[in-house]
Design a protein around this motif. Structure first.
Motif, PDB file in Angstrom:
ATOM      1  N   ARG A  35       0.837  -1.205   0.000  1.00 27.01           N
ATOM      2  CA  ARG A  35       0.000   0.000   0.000  1.00 27.01           C
ATOM      3  C   ARG A  35       0.872   1.256   0.000  1.00 27.01           C
ATOM      4  O   ARG A  35       1.793   1.390   0.779  1.00 27.01           O
ATOM      5  N   ASP A  60      -6.923  12.948  13.368  1.00 21.71           N
ATOM      6  CA  ASP A  60      -7.676  12.024  12.515  1.00 21.71           C
ATOM      7  C   ASP A  60      -8.796  11.411  13.342  1.00 21.71           C
ATOM      8  O   ASP A  60      -8.754  11.415  14.566  1.00 21.71           O
ATOM      9  N   ILE A 118      -9.853   8.222  12.923  1.00 23.58           N
ATOM     10  CA  ILE A 118      -9.561   6.814  13.226  1.00 23.58           C
ATOM     11  C   ILE A 118      -8.158   6.455  12.754  1.00 23.58           C
ATOM     12  O   ILE A 118      -7.683   6.976  11.740  1.00 23.58           O
ATOM     13  N   ILE A 119      -7.490   5.602  13.526  1.00 22.59           N
ATOM     14  CA  ILE A 119      -6.238   5.011  13.058  1.00 22.59           C
ATOM     15  C   ILE A 119      -6.479   3.513  12.961  1.00 22.59           C
ATOM     16  O   ILE A 119      -7.018   2.890  13.876  1.00 22.59           O
ATOM     17  N   ASP A 120      -6.109   2.961  11.816  1.00 27.69           N
ATOM     18  CA  ASP A 120      -6.402   1.559  11.509  1.00 27.69           C
ATOM     19  C   ASP A 120      -5.061   0.813  11.419  1.00 27.69           C
ATOM     20  O   ASP A 120      -4.476   0.471  12.436  1.00 27.69           O
ATOM     21  N   THR A 121      -4.534   0.622  10.229  1.00 31.62           N
ATOM     22  CA  THR A 121      -3.222  -0.041  10.111  1.00 31.62           C
ATOM     23  C   THR A 121      -2.097   0.859  10.632  1.00 31.62           C
ATOM     24  O   THR A 121      -1.050   0.378  11.044  1.00 31.62           O
ATOM     25  N   ASP A 167      -0.752   3.121   8.623  1.00 28.25           N
ATOM     26  CA  ASP A 167      -0.016   3.549   7.425  1.00 28.25           C
ATOM     27  C   ASP A 167      -0.161   5.057   7.181  1.00 28.25           C
ATOM     28  O   ASP A 167       0.822   5.750   6.933  1.00 28.25           O
ATOM     29  N   LYS A 200      -8.256   1.488  16.066  1.00 31.19           N
ATOM     30  CA  LYS A 200      -8.578   0.094  15.744  1.00 31.19           C
ATOM     31  C   LYS A 200      -7.295  -0.721  15.949  1.00 31.19           C
ATOM     32  O   LYS A 200      -6.654  -1.171  15.009  1.00 31.19           O
ATOM     33  N   PHE A 210     -15.698  -2.395  10.875  1.00 30.79           N
ATOM     34  CA  PHE A 210     -15.753  -1.221  10.005  1.00 30.79           C
ATOM     35  C   PHE A 210     -16.811  -0.280  10.551  1.00 30.79           C
ATOM     36  O   PHE A 210     -17.960  -0.668  10.737  1.00 30.79           O
ATOM     37  N   VAL A 211     -16.406   0.946  10.825  1.00 29.16           N
ATOM     38  CA  VAL A 211     -17.330   1.902  11.430  1.00 29.16           C
ATOM     39  C   VAL A 211     -17.559   3.111  10.526  1.00 29.16           C
ATOM     40  O   VAL A 211     -16.707   3.464   9.711  1.00 29.16           O
ATOM     41  N   LEU A 245     -16.706   9.597   9.291  1.00 31.02           N
ATOM     42  CA  LEU A 245     -16.198   8.379   8.637  1.00 31.02           C
ATOM     43  C   LEU A 245     -17.188   7.848   7.604  1.00 31.02           C
ATOM     44  O   LEU A 245     -18.399   7.846   7.845  1.00 31.02           O
ATOM     45  N   ASP A 246     -16.656   7.383   6.500  1.00 35.00           N
ATOM     46  CA  ASP A 246     -17.517   6.957   5.394  1.00 35.00           C
ATOM     47  C   ASP A 246     -17.375   5.488   5.029  1.00 35.00           C
ATOM     48  O   ASP A 246     -16.397   4.819   5.358  1.00 35.00           O
TER      49      ASP A 246
HETATM   50  P1  IMP Z   1      -4.848   3.444   8.062  1.00 31.79           P
HETATM   51  O1  IMP Z   1      -3.901   4.102   7.119  1.00 31.79           O
HETATM   52  O2  IMP Z   1      -5.009   1.972   7.748  1.00 31.79           O
HETATM   53  O3  IMP Z   1      -4.512   3.658   9.517  1.00 31.79           O
HETATM   54  O4  IMP Z   1      -6.272   4.020   7.796  1.00 31.79           O
HETATM   55  C1  IMP Z   1      -6.602   5.305   8.107  1.00 31.79           C
HETATM   56  C2  IMP Z   1      -7.738   5.814   7.253  1.00 31.79           C
HETATM   57  O5  IMP Z   1      -8.571   4.765   6.727  1.00 31.79           O
HETATM   58  C3  IMP Z   1      -8.629   6.667   8.106  1.00 31.79           C
HETATM   59  O6  IMP Z   1      -8.186   8.016   8.055  1.00 31.79           O
HETATM   60  C4  IMP Z   1      -9.979   6.456   7.487  1.00 31.79           C
HETATM   61  O7  IMP Z   1     -10.186   7.377   6.455  1.00 31.79           O
HETATM   62  C5  IMP Z   1      -9.927   5.065   6.879  1.00 31.79           C
HETATM   63  N1  IMP Z   1     -10.552   4.055   7.741  1.00 31.79           N
HETATM   64  C6  IMP Z   1      -9.937   3.086   8.461  1.00 31.79           C
HETATM   65  N2  IMP Z   1     -10.805   2.324   9.123  1.00 31.79           N
HETATM   66  C7  IMP Z   1     -12.033   2.821   8.832  1.00 31.79           C
HETATM   67  C8  IMP Z   1     -13.374   2.465   9.245  1.00 31.79           C
HETATM   68  O8  IMP Z   1     -13.636   1.536  10.023  1.00 31.79           O
HETATM   69  N3  IMP Z   1     -14.373   3.224   8.711  1.00 31.79           N
HETATM   70  C9  IMP Z   1     -14.167   4.256   7.859  1.00 31.79           C
HETATM   71  N4  IMP Z   1     -12.925   4.630   7.470  1.00 31.79           N
HETATM   72  C10 IMP Z   1     -11.869   3.913   7.956  1.00 31.79           C
END
Ligand code: IMP
Ligand code: MG
Length: 176
Positions: free
Chosen positions: A76, A97, A99-102, A104, A129, A150-151, A156-157
């Motif tokens: 990615r 932000d 949300i923080i997910d991975t 990245d 997350k 997934f929220v 958030l969309d």
């Molecule tokens: P990351 O780079 O994987 O940490 O993702 C961050 C971005 O992914 C966030 O700024 C969101 O825009 C999007 N994202 C991650 N998880 C979700 C979710 O559960 N719902 C909606 N958007 C998400």
């Protein structure tokens, strides 16, 4: 078809936590001038709330990161789709932000901002997350840790929908 399955955080709960975060930030940055950097588009609602709850002088800037490729694979790529056009050298910068997910996106944005020479650089997210994190990125202020769901809502969309919901909800599994 995607549907709202459950409300995870209602308006009152979000407001209470956002105010707590703002109080902590206001205390930590007392006597300083903070630059809030909203990471579009998801952080727009959280930033708007946070900036009104802060009791210190702040300015606000916007950036947008764009990711190419699948979040599930390590290839990615993230780029800065929209950067700031003001100098933040020597300033206290707080990235915002929803949300923080991975991790990245935040890791990439932090790296880009470190190059700009701020006096300090920290981040605030409403949702973490954590089970999905794969990059070690230090986020100083976190609202809530959530499981791998997934929220949507509160900015958030899912496919650009649901951003305007005042609460945060989980979509039916498999919908995303
Ligand atoms: P990351 O780079 O994987 O940490 O993702 C961050 C971005 O992914 C966030 O700024 C969101 O825009 C999007 N994202 C991650 N998880 C979700 C979710 O559960 N719902 C909606 N958007 C998400
Ligand atoms: Mg999105």
């Amino acid at each position: 078809m995607s549907e709202i399955e459950a409300i995870l955080f209602d308006e009152k709960t979000i407001e209470r936590r956002a105010r707590e975060l703002a109080a902590a930030i206001s205390k930590d940055y007392a006597g300083r001038e903070l630059v809030l950097v909203c990471i579009l588009k998801g952080a727009v609602v959280f930033t708007a709330d946070l900036m009104r709850y802060l009791s210190i002088p702040t300015t606000i800037e916007f950036i947008q990161a764009s990711s190419y490729g699948d979040a599930a694979v390590s290839s990615r790529m993230i780029t800065m789709k929209k950067d700031i056009d003001v100098d933040v050298k020597g300033k206290d910068v707080l990235l915002v932000d929803c949300i923080i997910d991975t991790g990245d996106t935040m890791a990439y944005v932090m790296e880009r901002f470190r190059e700009k020479g701020p006096a300090s650089l920290e981040a605030v997210v409403l949702l973490d997350k954590k089970p999905r994190r794969r990059v070690d990125v230090a986020v100083k202020y976190i609202g809530y840790e959530i499981p791998d769901r997934f929220v949507v809502g509160y900015g958030l969309d899912y496919a650009q929908q649901y951003r305007c919901l005042p609460y945060i909800a989980a979509l039916t599994p498999g919908a995303e």
